[in-house]
Scaffold this active site. Structure first.
Site, mmCIF file in Angstrom:
data_model
loop_
_atom_site.group_PDB
_atom_site.id
_atom_site.type_symbol
_atom_site.label_atom_id
_atom_site.label_comp_id
_atom_site.label_asym_id
_atom_site.label_seq_id
_atom_site.Cartn_x
_atom_site.Cartn_y
_atom_site.Cartn_z
ATOM 1 N N GLU A 53 -51.342 -0.885 64.856
ATOM 2 C CA GLU A 53 -52.175 -0.859 63.661
ATOM 3 C C GLU A 53 -53.544 -0.247 63.950
ATOM 4 O O GLU A 53 -54.088 0.504 63.133
ATOM 5 C CB GLU A 53 -52.353 -2.283 63.108
ATOM 6 C CG GLU A 53 -51.062 -2.947 62.681
ATOM 7 C CD GLU A 53 -50.424 -3.794 63.756
ATOM 8 O OE1 GLU A 53 -49.884 -4.863 63.434
ATOM 9 O OE2 GLU A 53 -50.469 -3.389 64.951
ATOM 10 N N CYS A 78 -50.586 -9.232 64.446
ATOM 11 C CA CYS A 78 -51.001 -10.418 65.199
ATOM 12 C C CYS A 78 -52.235 -11.043 64.561
ATOM 13 O O CYS A 78 -53.023 -10.376 63.886
ATOM 14 C CB CYS A 78 -51.260 -10.059 66.659
ATOM 15 S SG CYS A 78 -52.576 -8.858 66.908
ATOM 16 N N ASP A 206 -24.428 1.489 99.057
ATOM 17 C CA ASP A 206 -24.897 2.711 98.390
ATOM 18 C C ASP A 206 -26.316 3.115 98.762
ATOM 19 O O ASP A 206 -26.702 4.261 98.565
ATOM 20 C CB ASP A 206 -24.828 2.531 96.864
ATOM 21 C CG ASP A 206 -23.401 2.399 96.351
ATOM 22 O OD1 ASP A 206 -22.463 2.689 97.118
ATOM 23 O OD2 ASP A 206 -23.224 1.999 95.183
ATOM 24 N N LEU A 210 -32.953 3.042 92.938
ATOM 25 C CA LEU A 210 -33.144 2.355 91.652
ATOM 26 C C LEU A 210 -34.420 2.808 90.953
ATOM 27 O O LEU A 210 -35.104 2.009 90.295
ATOM 28 C CB LEU A 210 -33.143 0.836 91.834
ATOM 29 C CG LEU A 210 -31.884 0.215 92.430
ATOM 30 C CD1 LEU A 210 -32.007 -1.305 92.464
ATOM 31 C CD2 LEU A 210 -30.640 0.622 91.649
ATOM 32 N N LEU A 283 -22.009 -8.098 88.303
ATOM 33 C CA LEU A 283 -21.831 -7.925 86.856
ATOM 34 C C LEU A 283 -20.944 -9.016 86.274
ATOM 35 O O LEU A 283 -21.252 -9.598 85.227
ATOM 36 C CB LEU A 283 -21.231 -6.548 86.576
ATOM 37 C CG LEU A 283 -22.156 -5.349 86.796
ATOM 38 C CD1 LEU A 283 -21.353 -4.067 86.958
ATOM 39 C CD2 LEU A 283 -23.140 -5.214 85.636
#
Length: 334
Positions: A53, A78, A206, A210, A283
């Site tokens: 805003e 807010c 691996d 990342l 996972l």
């Protein structure tokens, strides 16, 4: 679409510019309209900077016409002091008569207080325009505050015959299943989320970095679950490119619920979104605990015929697309 929907849709479009930079604040979009013309736009700046805003109002050259304008915003303005003053106060200061809001901010610091302040000051307030789309856009923020944990995205790539890795390989690096354009898409995702998590075996097998190397933006914090303290500092995840947190016996009790403790730790670190990019074991652990919000799954053309099978899960498919020969499906937890 109605006029209000058109302008809230524009708010959503520009709000995406803040993804990955505003955290832990929400990436809000704002548009100011005068006589059916957009005269100001803004999205949330980097954490500690201006809210949407403020940026939108600052972009308006002639502040006098704000007295006859309508301000559109994806999330309730807010009403409390944080790193910056309340946005609702700024709207009132400029006598903007009408405020159109996508969705209410249910953070206890706001939760309708911004709307009440605006109404008490004589503003006309319209709430719930493209509400579901706005809630979806602010999913990280809402999950963090309502569930007291990060918004969790599972991501993996699997072969056409359902494997994510071969049983053996010649080098300590990933065996690519997808094409370079899909991998670039993943790097873009990394810039949009606050942290990325893998397990010990993925680091050892691996040696990933990342990081977001193929897309410009913020680097995610790296989270590594290392139960037995097996990981040495020579692995790429411990380089200087981003911060890394190791989840070890010093941080959690591995005889109890590891994932819940990990999520609690990330919550205390103010991390509102997490990509889980580990192997099947990591996972599947999140899936079995029903501790996920979204799954992004690539299927490539290669065939492994044997190896580590992809995780098993069920979810609600929300999108599907092809990136050349790669298929990308995105699910939400239903």
């Amino acid at each position: 679409m109605s006029t209000h929907q058109i302008y809230i849709k524009r708010c959503l479009d520009i709000a995406k510019n803040g993804l990955g930079t505003t955290r832990p604040n929400p990436a809000v979009g704002c548009v100011i309209v005068y006589k059916n013309q957009i005269i100001g736009e803004g999205f949330t700046g980097k954490y500690g900077g201006n809210h949407a805003e403020v940026n939108a109002i600052n972009s308006v050259t002639n502040k006098q016409i704000l007295k006859e304008a309508t301000i559109y915003v994806t999330l309730e303005p807010c009403s409390h002091f944080g790193k910056t003053p309340p946005c609702s106060d700024l709207i009132i200061k400029h006598n903007i008569p009408r405020v159109v809001i996508g969705c209410i901010d249910d953070n206890e610091k706001v939760a309708g207080k911004g709307i009440k302040k605006l109404k008490d000051a004589g503003c006309e307030v319209i709430v719930g325009v493209l509400e579901e789309a706005c809630k979806s856009h602010h999913k990280r923020f809402f999950t963090f505050h309502n569930k007291k944990r990060p918004y969790i995205i599972l991501k993996w790539a699997e072969t056409a015959d359902g494997y994510i890795a071969p049983f053996s390989k010649d080098e300590q690096k990933p065996v690519w299943i997808t094409n370079k354009y899909s991998r670039q898409w993943v790097h873009k995702w990394r810039t949009e989320e606050q942290a990325i998590l893998i397990g010990t075996n993925t680091v050892i097998e691996d040696n990933p970095s990342l990081t977001a190397r193929d897309w410009e933006g913020n680097q995610p914090m790296r989270i590594v679950i290392d139960k037995e303290n097996r990981l040495q500092k020579h692995y790429n995840v411990f380089n200087k490119e981003s911060k890394t947190i190791s989840i070890t016996k010093d941080q959690v009790n591995f005889s109890e619920d590891i994932l819940e403790q990990t999520c609690n730790l990330l919550y205390t670190e103010n991390i509102n979104s997490l990509i889980v990019e580990g192997g099947t074991q990591t996972l599947q652990s999140f899936i079995n605990k029903n501790l996920w919000d979204e799954a992004r799954i690539f299927t490539g053309k290669p065939l492994f015929k044997s190896g580590t099978k992809a995780p098993k899960f069920s979810g609600y498919l929300i999108s599907e697309e092809f990136i050349l020969e790669d298929n990308l499906k995105i699910y939400i937890n239903d």
